[in-house]
Design an enzyme around this catalytic site. Structure first.
Site, PDB file in Angstrom:
ATOM      1  N   SER A  38      -0.941  26.669  -4.018  1.00 17.29           N
ATOM      2  CA  SER A  38      -1.253  25.374  -3.558  1.00 17.29           C
ATOM      3  C   SER A  38      -1.589  25.352  -2.255  1.00 17.29           C
ATOM      4  O   SER A  38      -2.146  24.390  -1.501  1.00 17.29           O
ATOM      5  CB  SER A  38      -0.066  24.387  -3.610  1.00 17.29           C
ATOM      6  OG  SER A  38       1.117  25.229  -2.887  1.00 17.29           O
ATOM      7  N   ASP A 334       4.849  18.471   3.937  1.00 20.38           N
ATOM      8  CA  ASP A 334       5.661  18.398   3.181  1.00 20.38           C
ATOM      9  C   ASP A 334       6.852  19.188   3.060  1.00 20.38           C
ATOM     10  O   ASP A 334       6.745  20.126   3.795  1.00 20.38           O
ATOM     11  CB  ASP A 334       5.357  17.980   1.828  1.00 20.38           C
ATOM     12  CG  ASP A 334       4.401  19.075   1.013  1.00 20.38           C
ATOM     13  OD1 ASP A 334       4.516  20.217   1.486  1.00 20.38           O
ATOM     14  OD2 ASP A 334       4.020  18.918  -0.014  1.00 20.38           O
ATOM     15  N   HIS A 337       4.449  22.874   2.461  1.00 18.32           N
ATOM     16  CA  HIS A 337       3.197  22.947   3.039  1.00 18.32           C
ATOM     17  C   HIS A 337       2.726  22.648   4.320  1.00 18.32           C
ATOM     18  O   HIS A 337       3.507  21.558   4.642  1.00 18.32           O
ATOM     19  CB  HIS A 337       1.944  22.041   1.984  1.00 18.32           C
ATOM     20  CG  HIS A 337       2.185  22.538   0.233  1.00 18.32           C
ATOM     21  ND1 HIS A 337       2.799  21.794  -0.486  1.00 18.32           N
ATOM     22  CD2 HIS A 337       1.925  23.899  -0.074  1.00 18.32           C
ATOM     23  CE1 HIS A 337       3.046  22.165  -1.511  1.00 18.32           C
ATOM     24  NE2 HIS A 337       2.070  23.460  -1.613  1.00 18.32           N
TER      25      HIS A 337
END
Ligand SMILES: *[C@@H]1O[C@H](CO)[C@@H](O)[C@H](O)[C@H]1NC(C)=O
Ligand SMILES: *[C@@H]1O[C@H](CO)[C@@H](O)[C@H](O)[C@H]1NC(C)=O
Ligand SMILES: *[C@@H]1O[C@H](CO)[C@@H](O)[C@H](O)[C@H]1NC(C)=O
Ligand SMILES: *[C@@H]1O[C@H](CO)[C@@H](O)[C@H](O)[C@H]1NC(C)=O
Ligand SMILES: *[C@@H]1O[C@H](CO)[C@@H](O)[C@H](O)[C@H]1NC(C)=O
Ligand SMILES: *[C@@H]1O[C@H](CO)[C@@H](O)[C@H](O)[C@H]1NC(C)=O
Ligand SMILES: *[C@@H]1O[C@H](CO)[C@@H](O)[C@H](O)[C@H]1NC(C)=O
Ligand SMILES: *[C@@H]1O[C@H](CO)[C@@H](O)[C@H](O)[C@H]1NC(C)=O
Ligand SMILES: *[C@@H]1O[C@H](CO)[C@@H](O)[C@H](O)[C@H]1NC(C)=O
Ligand SMILES: *[C@@H]1O[C@H](CO)[C@@H](O)[C@H](O)[C@H]1NC(C)=O
Length: 370
Positions: A38, A334, A337
């Site tokens: 991600s 978040d 990340h």
């Protein structure tokens, strides 16, 4: 007078055109191929039906600082590391998600690059295919899809080996293997586990090399124990390191870094013409945590997520949780990340660090010039 004005307007226009062309010519590699998790996924998971919402970022507040404030599947408020490195390399746009492309555009996109990365994935096949994210593109699939395409491309385009060998392979993976190993208590022999990660990484790199790739940029897992999600799990203060992070996880990534470094060095001796940049994101995060508010960083909030609620803002980001106003002062977007601001600093370092501290043995600017 009017003629003179028009003439200089023309000159200005020519200059602009020239600049535009120069801009286009400044793309430093023909193509960029992106693999991993991600940290560099630009929307592949949007196309995976069984991918649960925990492994997608296709809803607000993700993308709040992206073009049109639109969520795209990037796990960021804005651009991510793949986008920002593509920008440094002079690309007009970040390589698109593999799963967004039709068979015919896949082949034509080989000439400029494709992003295979999938949030939740790791070096091991089971990572991201367990209880949390139920179906992601594993590294095996990412690399397999690339090598299949490279073969099709080679059979239709003479000189393709040249294209691939000049292109950049950019990989950011490994963090999710560490998270799952700790969260799911997948083993007790850390050394054995870490050696397994190194062995699978080496195998993927060899597959990519055999398909024609020669230039690799590899990003090592950072101090993942410092993510808000991990800080929030620490109950006993003695489980924290000097930064207040989950010590056991940072210990794993700190052990892994030199193992990856040795693996890459050995591979480059074994595989003729292979060159690489290896990114020390542990040292980079160390440097941020030690000097957060210097003008080169400007971070005031290091431990709490911008999008999220509860302790360390670690609830997870969605449209019903609060959003911080000054995102560029936050290290974390978040619970897992970095913000656009944080990954932008990393991209800049990866491309152009000349201190010799963060990228080894050469930075990406030097790598693509070889
Ligand atoms: C696209 O390519 C894959 C593998 O090469 C093949 O299995 C699939 O049928 C193709 N899809 C279409 C629509 O042609
Ligand atoms: C390639 O991608 C498809 C999805 O488009 C997937 O089903 C397949 O298993 C992948 N792996 C390989 C090795 O091609
Ligand atoms: C492929 O390119 C090489 C030189 O790059 C040339 O010698 C060869 O004839 C080309 N083959 C075809 C089928 O075009
Ligand atoms: C851990 O695994 C390594 C490598 O397989 C082995 O040499 C070592 O003895 C193991 N350690 C323990 C405590 O079992
Ligand atoms: C990790 O922890 C072990 C003991 O728990 C310690 O011996 C080792 O030095 C630590 N390694 C790193 C890189 O922090
Ligand atoms: C590039 O790789 C070759 C071997 O593959 C090596 O001899 C050379 O030193 C590398 N160049 C740099 C700048 O690291
Ligand atoms: C930090 O803020 C200062 C003053 O606003 C600015 O000049 C500098 O470019 C910022 N640094 C970064 C990395 O954004
Ligand atoms: C947000 O920005 C404002 C104005 O620049 C500043 O006063 C405030 O301290 C910042 N908040 C955080 C959490 O950095
Ligand atoms: C948003 O996140 C909060 C906090 O984790 C959660 O309680 C809520 O159910 C989530 N809302 C949606 C729509 O997913
Ligand atoms: C890269 O670093 C060099 C030397 O420090 C500097 O002159 C150059 O402006 C930098 N380039 C970019 C794109 O940051």
């Amino acid at each position: 007078m009017a003629v003179h004005v028009r003439a200089s307007l023309l000159a200005a226009l020519c200059l602009l055109l020239e600049l535009a062309l120069l801009g286009a010519a400044e793309q430093l590699v023909p193509a960029m191929f992106v693999f991993g998790d991600s940290t560099v996924d630009v929307g592949n998971n949007n196309f995976i039906e069984k991918c649960q919402i925990e492994c997608q970022a296709y809803y607000p507040h993700f993308g709040v600082d992206y073009l049109d404030h639109a969520p795209t599947g990037r796990f960021s408020n804005g651009y991510n590391l793949a986008d920002q490195l593509a920008q440094q390399l002079g690309f007009a746009e970040s390589p698109p998600p593999y799963l967004s492309l039709s068979n015919t555009s896949l082949i034509s996109r080989m000439s400029t690059g494709i992003n295979f990365a999938s949030g939740g994935s790791g070096l091991l096949y089971r990572t991201g295919n367990g209880p949390v994210c139920t179906q992601v593109l594993s590294m095996t699939e990412q690399v397999g899809n690339f090598t299949n395409l490279a073969q099709s491309w080679a059979s239709t385009n003479n000189g393709s080996a040249d294209l691939l060998s000049k292109s950049l392979i950019f990989i950011s993976t490994g963090s999710n293997d560490l998270f799952e190993y700790i969260d799911l208590r997948l083993g007790s022999n850390d050394t054995e586990f870490l050696h397994g990660l190194v062995a699978s990484y080496a195998a993927y790199l060899k597959d990519l090399y055999r398909a024609g790739a020669k230039k690799f940029c590899v990003v090592s897992p950072s101090l993942v124990g410092c993510c808000p999600s991990q800080r929030a799990t620490v109950g006993d203060p003695k489980d924290r390191d000097k930064y207040g992070c989950l010590a056991v996880l940072n210990n794993l990534s700190s052990q892994l870094y030199p193992m990856f470094a040795t693996m890459l060095q050995d591979l480059s001796l074994e595989l003729p013409g292979m060159n690489y940049s290896f990114v020390d994101t542990i040292k980079l995060v160390d440097s941020v945590l030690e000097n957060p508010s210097t003008p080169s960083y400007n971070f005031t909030v290091l431990d709490t997520a911008c999008c999220g609620e509860g302790p360390f803002g670690a609830s997870g980001c969605n449209f019903s949780v609060p959003l911080c106003p000054n995102r560029s002062n936050y290290l974390f977007w978040d619970e897992y990340h970095p913000t656009d601001a944080a990954s932008g600093i990393a991209a800049n370092m990866i491309f152009n660090d000349t201190s010799g501290l963060f990228v080894h043995p050469i930075n990406v600017r030097q790598l693509v010039e070889l």
